[in-house]
Every structure is written in structure tokens, then in C-alpha cells.
Motif scaffolding. Structure first.
Motif, PDB file in Angstrom:
ATOM      1  N   MET A   2       0.782  -1.272   0.149  1.00  0.00           N
ATOM      2  CA  MET A   2      -0.050   0.137   0.120  1.00  0.00           C
ATOM      3  C   MET A   2       1.034   1.311   0.001  1.00  0.00           C
ATOM      4  O   MET A   2       0.606   2.233  -0.635  1.00  0.00           O
ATOM      5  N   THR A   3       1.953   1.292   0.626  1.00  0.00           N
ATOM      6  CA  THR A   3       2.856   2.267   0.957  1.00  0.00           C
ATOM      7  C   THR A   3       3.604   2.422  -0.587  1.00  0.00           C
ATOM      8  O   THR A   3       3.529   3.699  -1.055  1.00  0.00           O
ATOM      9  N   GLN A   4       4.077   1.664  -1.191  1.00  0.00           N
ATOM     10  CA  GLN A   4       4.167   1.793  -2.557  1.00  0.00           C
ATOM     11  C   GLN A   4       3.374   2.239  -3.522  1.00  0.00           C
ATOM     12  O   GLN A   4       3.828   3.134  -4.410  1.00  0.00           O
ATOM     13  N   ARG A   5       2.199   1.952  -3.397  1.00  0.00           N
ATOM     14  CA  ARG A   5       1.082   2.629  -4.403  1.00  0.00           C
ATOM     15  C   ARG A   5       0.955   3.824  -3.950  1.00  0.00           C
ATOM     16  O   ARG A   5       0.992   4.955  -4.915  1.00  0.00           O
ATOM     17  N   TRP A   6       1.046   4.330  -2.815  1.00  0.00           N
ATOM     18  CA  TRP A   6       0.877   5.858  -2.359  1.00  0.00           C
ATOM     19  C   TRP A   6       1.917   6.476  -2.843  1.00  0.00           C
ATOM     20  O   TRP A   6       2.077   7.625  -3.528  1.00  0.00           O
ATOM     21  N   LYS A  77       4.720  -0.093 -11.060  1.00  0.00           N
ATOM     22  CA  LYS A  77       3.211  -0.267 -10.809  1.00  0.00           C
ATOM     23  C   LYS A  77       2.775  -1.681 -11.426  1.00  0.00           C
ATOM     24  O   LYS A  77       2.229  -2.429 -10.772  1.00  0.00           O
TER      25      LYS A  77
END
Length: 159
Positions: A2-6, A77
Motif C-alpha cells: 500500500m505504501t508503494q502505491r501511495w 506499478k
């Protein structure tokens, strides 16, 4: 995850902002600034177009880095960063930084030979050192990416 996506989303927002600011500088601000400089200091008017072209080139190099970073974020991504496609975009960054560095060294030499004040020479030495570090860092990062890509390819062949 989730951190990577943000982080990817936030970085993309700031890359768009950075690209827009670079375009404004390239098309409006710097040409206007150098035109104003030529009006205010007629003895330096001959530098208007060379400086406009020089800074336009450096901004173009920065734009190549921004676009390449955007493309690399797309590969992150889609979990395809460890592929040959990523090396193309890292190569684009390395070449853009290298081109900016070569031109910066030329400018540093010309300014250094003609300078009567050490200030601009020191600023150009600082910029040259910074761009050198950035370029070498990208070369090392490219080598690490190539090794990781090879390892991932090997792992996929085993599995």
C-alpha cells in the motif's frame, strides 16, 4: 504494498508538476529573462540567444529524466521493473545526465577562462560535481538493475 502505491501516486503528481514548471521556464520565463537582460545590459545582449539555447537544452535534459522516471514508475506499478524494458528508460536518464554534464563542463571551461571573479567558477564547480555524482549514481543503479533483472530471469527459469 500500500505504501508503494501511495508513493508512486504521489511521485507521479509531483512529476507532472515538475514537468509543467520546466515547460513554463523553457518556453516563457528564461527567454523573457534573457530578453530583459539584453535590454537592460546592451553590452551583454549578444549572450541572449546562446544562453536561451543553453538553458533550454539543460531543461530538455531534465524533461527527459522526468519522462523516463514516469515510465519507470509505470513498470514498478505493473511489477515489470526487473525487465529489459526498464533498462531503456534508465539508459535515457544516463544519456540525458551525460549530455547535460558535457555541456556543463564546456560552459565551466569557457567561464573559467574568462572569469575575473571566482564566484561563478565555484558555482559551476559545485554544479559540475553534483551532476557528476548524479550521473555516476545512475550508472551504478543501472548496473544493479541489470543484475536484479538477470537474477529474476534466472529465478523464473528455475520455477
Amino acid at each position: 504494498m500500500m505504501t508503494q502505491r501511495w508513493a508512486v501516486a504521489a511521485l507521479r503528481v509531483f512529476l507532472v508538476l515538475l514537468f509543467a514548471i520546466l515547460v513554463v521556464f523553457q518556453v516563457m520565463s528564461l527567454p523573457g529573462q534573457f530578453a530583459h537582460m539584453a535590454q537592460e545590459s546592451p553590452e551583454s545582449a549578444h549572450l541572449r540567444w546562446p544562453l536561451t539555447a543553453l538553458f533550454g537544452f539543460w531543461i530538455l535534459c531534465a524533461e527527459v529524466v522526468v519522462v523516463s522516471t514516469w515510465k519507470l514508475l509505470g513498470l514498478v506499478k505493473n511489477d515489470r521493473i526487473f525487465s529489459e524494458a526498464s533498462l531503456i528508460w534508465v539508459d535515457a536518464i544516463v544519456w540525458a545526465v551525460g549530455a547535460a554534464w558535457v555541456v556543463l563542463l564546456g560552459v565551466s571551461f569557457v567561464v573559467g577562462v574568462n572569469a575575473d571573479d571566482p564566484g561563478p567558477v565555484l558555482v559551476l564547480m559545485l554544479a559540475s560535481t553534483g551532476v557528476t555524482v548524479l550521473g555516476l549514481l545512475m550508472v551504478v543503479m543501472r548496473a544493479l538493475l541489470r543484475q536484479a533483472t538477470a537474477l529474476r530471469t534466472d529465478m523464473e527459469a528455475v520455477i
